[in-house]
Structure formats: structure tokens, C-alpha cells
Write a protein that holds these residues in place. Structure first.
Motif, PDB file in Angstrom:
ATOM      1  N   ASP A 131      60.951  17.254 -41.181  1.00  0.00           N
ATOM      2  CA  ASP A 131      62.382  17.015 -41.376  1.00  0.00           C
ATOM      3  C   ASP A 131      62.848  17.392 -42.779  1.00  0.00           C
ATOM      4  O   ASP A 131      64.046  17.588 -43.019  1.00  0.00           O
ATOM      5  CB  ASP A 131      62.716  15.539 -41.109  1.00  0.00           C
ATOM      6  CG  ASP A 131      62.753  15.216 -39.616  1.00  0.00           C
ATOM      7  OD1 ASP A 131      62.827  16.159 -38.811  1.00  0.00           O
ATOM      8  OD2 ASP A 131      62.688  14.024 -39.275  1.00  0.00           O
ATOM      9  N   THR A 149      64.690  22.595 -44.771  1.00  0.00           N
ATOM     10  CA  THR A 149      66.149  22.747 -44.675  1.00  0.00           C
ATOM     11  C   THR A 149      66.608  23.348 -43.350  1.00  0.00           C
ATOM     12  O   THR A 149      67.771  23.163 -42.959  1.00  0.00           O
ATOM     13  CB  THR A 149      66.660  23.632 -45.826  1.00  0.00           C
ATOM     14  OG1 THR A 149      65.948  24.882 -45.817  1.00  0.00           O
ATOM     15  CG2 THR A 149      66.449  22.939 -47.166  1.00  0.00           C
ATOM     16  N   ASP A 150      65.751  24.077 -42.658  1.00  0.00           N
ATOM     17  CA  ASP A 150      66.144  24.700 -41.390  1.00  0.00           C
ATOM     18  C   ASP A 150      65.861  23.817 -40.175  1.00  0.00           C
ATOM     19  O   ASP A 150      66.176  24.219 -39.049  1.00  0.00           O
ATOM     20  CB  ASP A 150      65.424  26.046 -41.216  1.00  0.00           C
ATOM     21  CG  ASP A 150      66.012  27.130 -42.102  1.00  0.00           C
ATOM     22  OD1 ASP A 150      65.292  28.090 -42.397  1.00  0.00           O
ATOM     23  OD2 ASP A 150      67.191  27.005 -42.507  1.00  0.00           O
ATOM     24  N   VAL A 190      66.564  20.710 -37.836  1.00  0.00           N
ATOM     25  CA  VAL A 190      67.585  19.728 -37.467  1.00  0.00           C
ATOM     26  C   VAL A 190      66.916  18.426 -37.031  1.00  0.00           C
ATOM     27  O   VAL A 190      67.284  17.338 -37.469  1.00  0.00           O
ATOM     28  CB  VAL A 190      68.477  20.276 -36.334  1.00  0.00           C
ATOM     29  CG1 VAL A 190      69.487  19.218 -35.884  1.00  0.00           C
ATOM     30  CG2 VAL A 190      69.181  21.546 -36.780  1.00  0.00           C
ATOM     31  N   GLU A 191      65.951  18.532 -36.151  1.00  0.00           N
ATOM     32  CA  GLU A 191      65.169  17.391 -35.695  1.00  0.00           C
ATOM     33  C   GLU A 191      63.886  17.921 -35.071  1.00  0.00           C
ATOM     34  O   GLU A 191      63.763  19.125 -34.796  1.00  0.00           O
ATOM     35  CB  GLU A 191      65.949  16.546 -34.672  1.00  0.00           C
ATOM     36  CG  GLU A 191      66.352  17.305 -33.416  1.00  0.00           C
ATOM     37  CD  GLU A 191      67.072  16.417 -32.421  1.00  0.00           C
ATOM     38  OE1 GLU A 191      67.038  15.192 -32.581  1.00  0.00           O
ATOM     39  OE2 GLU A 191      67.654  16.968 -31.465  1.00  0.00           O
ATOM     40  N   VAL A 224      65.751  23.861 -34.599  1.00  0.00           N
ATOM     41  CA  VAL A 224      66.168  24.506 -35.850  1.00  0.00           C
ATOM     42  C   VAL A 224      67.682  24.711 -35.824  1.00  0.00           C
ATOM     43  O   VAL A 224      68.313  24.776 -34.767  1.00  0.00           O
ATOM     44  CB  VAL A 224      65.446  25.849 -36.050  1.00  0.00           C
ATOM     45  CG1 VAL A 224      63.939  25.627 -36.130  1.00  0.00           C
ATOM     46  CG2 VAL A 224      65.768  26.832 -34.940  1.00  0.00           C
ATOM     47  N   ARG A 225      68.258  24.816 -37.004  1.00  0.00           N
ATOM     48  CA  ARG A 225      69.703  24.989 -37.102  1.00  0.00           C
ATOM     49  C   ARG A 225      70.115  26.366 -36.582  1.00  0.00           C
ATOM     50  O   ARG A 225      69.345  27.334 -36.645  1.00  0.00           O
ATOM     51  CB  ARG A 225      70.166  24.790 -38.542  1.00  0.00           C
ATOM     52  CG  ARG A 225      69.629  25.809 -39.531  1.00  0.00           C
ATOM     53  CD  ARG A 225      70.162  25.560 -40.938  1.00  0.00           C
ATOM     54  NE  ARG A 225      69.603  26.499 -41.896  1.00  0.00           N
ATOM     55  CZ  ARG A 225      70.045  27.741 -42.067  1.00  0.00           C
ATOM     56  NH1 ARG A 225      71.061  28.203 -41.345  1.00  0.00           N
ATOM     57  NH2 ARG A 225      69.478  28.541 -42.963  1.00  0.00           N
ATOM     58  N   ALA A 226      71.318  26.441 -36.086  1.00  0.00           N
ATOM     59  CA  ALA A 226      71.824  27.709 -35.540  1.00  0.00           C
ATOM     60  C   ALA A 226      71.813  28.786 -36.622  1.00  0.00           C
ATOM     61  O   ALA A 226      72.245  28.557 -37.750  1.00  0.00           O
ATOM     62  CB  ALA A 226      73.247  27.511 -35.004  1.00  0.00           C
ATOM     63  N   ALA A 280      69.220  30.054 -38.030  1.00  0.00           N
ATOM     64  CA  ALA A 280      68.041  29.999 -38.898  1.00  0.00           C
ATOM     65  C   ALA A 280      67.014  31.038 -38.473  1.00  0.00           C
ATOM     66  O   ALA A 280      66.885  31.363 -37.290  1.00  0.00           O
ATOM     67  CB  ALA A 280      67.408  28.606 -38.847  1.00  0.00           C
ATOM     68  N   THR A 309      66.787  25.625 -30.170  1.00  0.00           N
ATOM     69  CA  THR A 309      68.073  25.150 -30.706  1.00  0.00           C
ATOM     70  C   THR A 309      68.665  24.067 -29.811  1.00  0.00           C
ATOM     71  O   THR A 309      69.733  23.536 -30.110  1.00  0.00           O
ATOM     72  CB  THR A 309      69.063  26.316 -30.838  1.00  0.00           C
ATOM     73  OG1 THR A 309      69.219  26.947 -29.558  1.00  0.00           O
ATOM     74  CG2 THR A 309      68.569  27.337 -31.861  1.00  0.00           C
ATOM     75  N   PRO A 368      68.993  20.365 -28.270  1.00  0.00           N
ATOM     76  CA  PRO A 368      68.716  19.008 -28.749  1.00  0.00           C
ATOM     77  C   PRO A 368      67.573  18.363 -27.974  1.00  0.00           C
ATOM     78  O   PRO A 368      67.339  18.679 -26.798  1.00  0.00           O
ATOM     79  CB  PRO A 368      70.032  18.256 -28.506  1.00  0.00           C
ATOM     80  CG  PRO A 368      71.069  19.331 -28.377  1.00  0.00           C
ATOM     81  CD  PRO A 368      70.376  20.503 -27.764  1.00  0.00           C
TER      82      PRO A 368
END
Length: 552
Positions: free
Chosen positions: A474, A477-478, A480-481, A502-504, A506, A534, A536
Motif C-alpha cells: 500500500d 504510489t501506484d 490503490v488497494e 493499481v490506479r488508472a 499506472a 484496475t 475493485p
């Protein structure tokens, strides 16, 4: 007088002779930290008493490696010298912590016993930890001095740890030589004073220090003495506590685990047995050559080591006829695996033992004998001597035989608590009973586990909690969870697998995340299977991740 031909009746008669009034292992009810339980009437009260008594074994082997040999006398002399050095040069006394950070070696054992002679607390730091984990363990326990091998001393130099470091290769031999001839210190300690801290992973994501008392270690010693007395009885010999044991024990697991320290190094000093200490990465040929050369009689291995024996395919080229007791410990193994082991490894055929225990309990909770392994596959046997075990429902009430619930135990082996963590201690130990967090049922007196501590991953004998790894990932930085789970692995039992959201946009890769984790976690905690997405993670009504819905 006739001897019963009923094995159970004969066993009951032997146990009665050993534990009844005026017997060597007479049991009496006493208050142990607020809980009534059976304890041995005739017992030691300080761990260092074992050191003083061990001099009687003289020139017999205590510690043996591939290249070295140390007798009981030589060991006692070295311990006395190092203890004097720790007291004189570093001010170590009763209650102080002494950290030990090293791979398996004779100096690890000498450092441990020197700490005990001073009434100090030996802190067994995990030798596989990376700098961040070491900083946590040292920061939690605040040792007065650290004793480390050269490899770990170099790692310590990369940390913010501000504690004097003594190296096993140079400083320890120098101090022993400088104080040679010193008398062994004998500190004034009580039964329930602390003696050792060993680390176990915690659901909070940080390793917790299980604090074991003088009583805990000495109770484990008496348990092993009792087992030796049982063996004598079944061999038709009269038990003599002063007679040294001719058994020779192979040590292959890390000394910072209870299997090697509490259940091998400590009790075998008391029984006059040899500890054949394997150094370095596990290697089947080197191990079996050591078994052959030293006529090893007993070996407790993790399933991963046993799997290596099966894979080797040529165990029979070594003379392992001396090996008559072979136990699996520290991690679960399947019925099929145990059968394959018995089929393909000669010394496992009639001697294989399985067990269940926890760091918090100092020793095993239940042990499955060779007969149990063969006739009741999948069970972990009956509670060991001195352990009261109950299966309880969510309200803390005992359930009927055959019903599932949480495994709870009470015994003189149960730890004092978690070092500097009263909340975790209060959650785990209630009214003298340790709530293990493991789930199982009892059938005809034998324990069968049905679930291991909810999310716990058991990889090659090491306990891994996903929370610690998730918290690490966590930090990227890339990320999300994420969720970390255990996946079945034929060799290791389980491997670590991670699903990372991962974040969109990334571009982070699996290789980058693996490297990120490897810098912050021990190698065995770094996921070997990854899925980046990506989408959840699935969650339940309370917002918690539904691990049961996680699939690869």
C-alpha cells in the motif's frame, strides 16, 4: 506381578508410576499466575540451574557441527566467560535484553546461555529479516547489546539501530578468551520472571514478541525428560535422571524458533544429549552425510525439508539406520504427502510423527504418534503431557466432541504475553487460557484442525500474515488497494499470492512491485504470484475484503 497385554492399560500403568505420589514426575495442583493447573512437584525454578548441572556431563558432546565439536564442559566454560564479559563490559543484568541476530552456529547457543546465566532476556531476532524489520524488533525490545554474525552485523550497519554490536566471528571469541576461567554467574530470578522473547507475526501487520518465562522453558524441559522416561519404561529400563541420554538430535530449523531453541537446545543440555547443529542452507546430501557420520537418532523437520528428501530420490545411499524418530513440525502437511514420505523415505516408514503447536505455547499442543499418522490420517494426535485443551464456540463455551470451534489451551508452557503489547496479550490470554485463533474439532480425543488462524499463510514452516505485506504494498504510489492470500504449493505448503488494484493509467509492473516488496520484507514474505487489475476488490457488507471470493 503380570504385565498387561493391553497397550493402553500398560501405558496408563507406566504413566501412573511416573506421575503419581513420590514419583519422579509427580503432578500437583498449583496456582500459576492466577490459574490452577497441574505442575511437576520436583522441578527447577531458574533456567541457569540447568547450566550448573550440565557440568556433570563433562567431555560428552553437547554441540556438534560439520567442522566443530563442543563438550558440556567446554560449553559451560565459554558461557561463564561470555556472561562475565556481558556483565562487566556492557552492564547486562537481570531483566535486560540481549538481542541475538544470526544464522545457526555454536556462538548463537553460547550467547543464549550466557544471557540466561545473568537473568537477562534473550531476544531471538529473525535472521532473515530485512533492515526495516530488524529496526522494528530492536526498537520494540530495546536490547542493551546485540550479538550478531558478520552478515547480519553488516545489515545492522545499514539501519538506524543505535545499540552496541558484538560479532560472533571476532568479538565473542575475544571476550571468551579475555574472561576465561570466570565463575558462572547465577542470577536471582523467580519462576515467572521472563527469560526469552521470540517473534511471531501479528494480525496488526508487525511481528509480536512472545515473552516466555523461566517456568515456560523449564516446563518444556520436564516434558522432554518425561518423554525420555516413557521411552525407558517401554524399553524395560528403570528411569535414572542422572544418567545421560545417548540420543543424538539433528537441528535444522532456525534457532530463533521454539522447535530448535526451546525443544532441542535447552532440554538436551539438561539430558546430556548431543545436538548436531546443521549450518547453512538446507542441503539433503550434507544433512544425510551428517546423520550418517554422527549416528543421529532424532530429527524434527519442516515439511519443506521432508519434500526435499522425497525429491532427492537416493536417500538410501546413506546409512540412516540410526535415525529412529522423525517428526514433522511448524507447518501443516497433507495426508497424501505424509503417506508418500513414509513410502519413499526409509527412516520415515515406522517413525513419522506429526504435531501442532504455536510460538505462544513454547512447545507442541498435540502430537500424533506413528500409529496415529498411520491409523488416523489427518489428525494431529492428542494433547501433550501437561496441556489442557478445549474447543470453544464464539461465546467461549466448550463444544461437544466432533463440533468445530476455536482451539484453546492452558498449560505451564503458555507464554507470559506479548512484549510491550498488553492489548494483544489481553485478547489472546483470558482466565489463563490461550485462545489460539485456530479452528478445529476433537474426535475420540484427537485434534483435527479445520482452519488456520483465518488468513495466516504457512510457507515452508514460516508463519506469514497478509496484513504486513498488504501494508507494505500500500505504500507504493501506484497501488490503490491489494489483498494477499496463500495459494497451495506442492513443496512449500503454501506460497504468497497478491492481487493488486493499481490506479488508472499506472504503468507499474509485477517486477517493480516484487522489487519494491523485496526491499522492505524478508524474502519468504515477498509474493511469488501476482495479478494486477484496475477492478475493485470484493468486499462484504461491513466493508472488509471478502478473501473467500479472491481467485487467480
Amino acid at each position: 506381578m503380570t504385565t498387561s497385554t493391553d497397550p493402553q492399560a500398560y501405558l496408563a500403568a507406566v504413566v501412573g508410576r511416573l506421575t503419581g505420589p513420590n514419583a519422579p514426575f509427580e503432578l500437583v495442583e498449583e496456582d500459576v499466575r492466577g490459574a490452577q493447573m497441574p505442575v511437576m512437584r520436583h522441578r527447577n525454578h531458574a533456567v541457569h540451574e540447568l547450566l550448573t548441572a550440565s557440568r556433570a556431563y563433562g567431555d560428552r558432546d553437547y554441540l556438534v557441527t560439520e567442522t566443530r565439536r563442543m563438550s558440556f564442559t567446554e560449553h559451560a566454560d565459554a558461557v561463564a566467560a561470555l556472561a562475565q564479559a556481558l556483565a562487566d563490559e556492557h552492564g547486562v543484568g537481570v531483566g535486560d535484553r540481549v538481542g541475538i541476530l544470526a544464522a545457526n552456529t555454536i556462538e548463537w547457543v553460547v550467547a543464549f546461555w550466557a544471557t540466561q546465566s545473568l537473568g537477562a532476556i534473550a531476544v531471538g531476532l529473525n535472521g532473515w529479516w530485512v533492515p526495516r524489520e530488524i529496526e522494528h524488533g530492536v526498537g520494540l525490545t530495546t536490547p542493551r547489546v546485540l550479538i550478531a554474525d558478520a552478515k547480519r552485523a553488516a545489515v545492522l550497519a545499514q539501519t538506524d539501530v543505535d545499540v552496541p554490536v558484538l560479532t560472533m566471528e571476532e568479538d565473542v571469541p575475544r571476550l571468551i578468551e579475555a574472561h576465561r576461567g570466570a565463575e558462572l554467574p547465577t542470577a536471582d530470578v523467580s519462576e515467572d520472571d521472563p527469560a526469552v522473547i521470540l517473534f511471531t507475526s501479528g494480525t496488526s501487520g508487525k511481528p509480536k514478541g512472545a515473552l516466555h518465562s523461566q517456568r515456560n522453558l523449564l516446563a518444556v524441559v520436564d516434558y522432554h525428560r518425561y518423554n525420555d522416561a516413557l521411552l525407558d519404561a517401554f524399553a524395560g529400563r528403570e528411569y535414572d535422571p542422572a544418567r545421560p541420554s545417548d540420543l543424538r538430535y539433528l537441528l535444522t530449523s532456525p534457532l530463533f524458533h521454539i522447535a530448535s531453541l526451546h525443544n532441542l537446545v535447552v532440554p538436551r543440555l539438561a539430558t546430556g544429549s548431543a545436538v548436531v547443529l546443521f549450518e547453512g542452507a538446507f542441503d539433503v546430501d550434507r544433512v544425510l552425510a551428517l546423520v550418517e557420520r554422527e549416528k543421529v537418532t532424532n530429527w524434527g523437520a519442516v515439511p519443506t525439508m521432508a519434500a526435499r528428501l522425497i525429491e532427492h530420490g537416493n536417500v538410501r545411499k546413506y546409512d540412516t539406520s540410526s535415525l529412529t524418530a522423525f517428526a514433522l513440525a511448524s507447518a501443516p502437511s497433507s495426508v497424501a504427502f505424509k503417506q508418500r514420505l513414509r513410502d519413499e523415505v526409509p527412516f520415515a516408514k515406522d517413525s513419522l510423527v506429526d504435531s501442532y503447536g504455536l510460538t505462544e505455547c513454547s512447545t507442541g499442543i498435540a502430537v500424533a504418534s506413528p500409529m496415529d499418522v498411520q491409523m488416523f490420517p489427518g489428525t494431529l494426535g492428542r494433547p501433550i503431557f501437561g496441556v489442557a485443551m478445549e474447543i470453544r464456540d464464539p461465546f467461549g463455551e466448550p463444544v461437544a466432541d466432533g463440533d468445530e470451534g476455536e482451539v484453546c489451551v492452558r498449560s505451564p508452557y503458555v507464554m507470559l504475553g506479548y512484549w510491550d503489547n498488553p492489548e494483544a496479550t489481553a485478547s489472546s490470554i483470558r482466565d489463563g487460557w490461550l485462545h489460539t485463533g485456530d479452528f478445529g474439532r476433537v474426535d475420540d480425543g484427537r485434534l483435527r484442525l479445520t482452519g488456520r488462524r483465518s488468513d495466516l499463510i504457512l510457507r515452508g514452516g514460516e508463519n506469514i500474515y497478509p496484513t504486513e505485506i498488504e501494508q507494505c504494498l500500500d505504500e507504493h504510489t501506484d497501488v490503490v488497494e491489494c489483498v494477499v492470500v496463500g495459494e497451495a504449493h506442492e513443496d512449500l505448503g503454501q506460497e504468497v499470492a497478491a492481487i493488486v488494484v493499481v490506479r488508472a493509467g499506472a504503468t507499474v509492473s509485477e517486477e517493480e512491485l516484487r522489487a519494491f516488496a523485496a526491499e522492505r520484507l524478508s524474502y519468504f514474505k515477498v509474493p511469488t504470484r501476482w495479478r494486477l487489475t484496475t477492478e475493485p476488490l470484493p468486499r462484504n457488507a461491513t466493508g472488509k475484503v471478502s478473501r473467500g471470493q479472491i481467485t487467480f
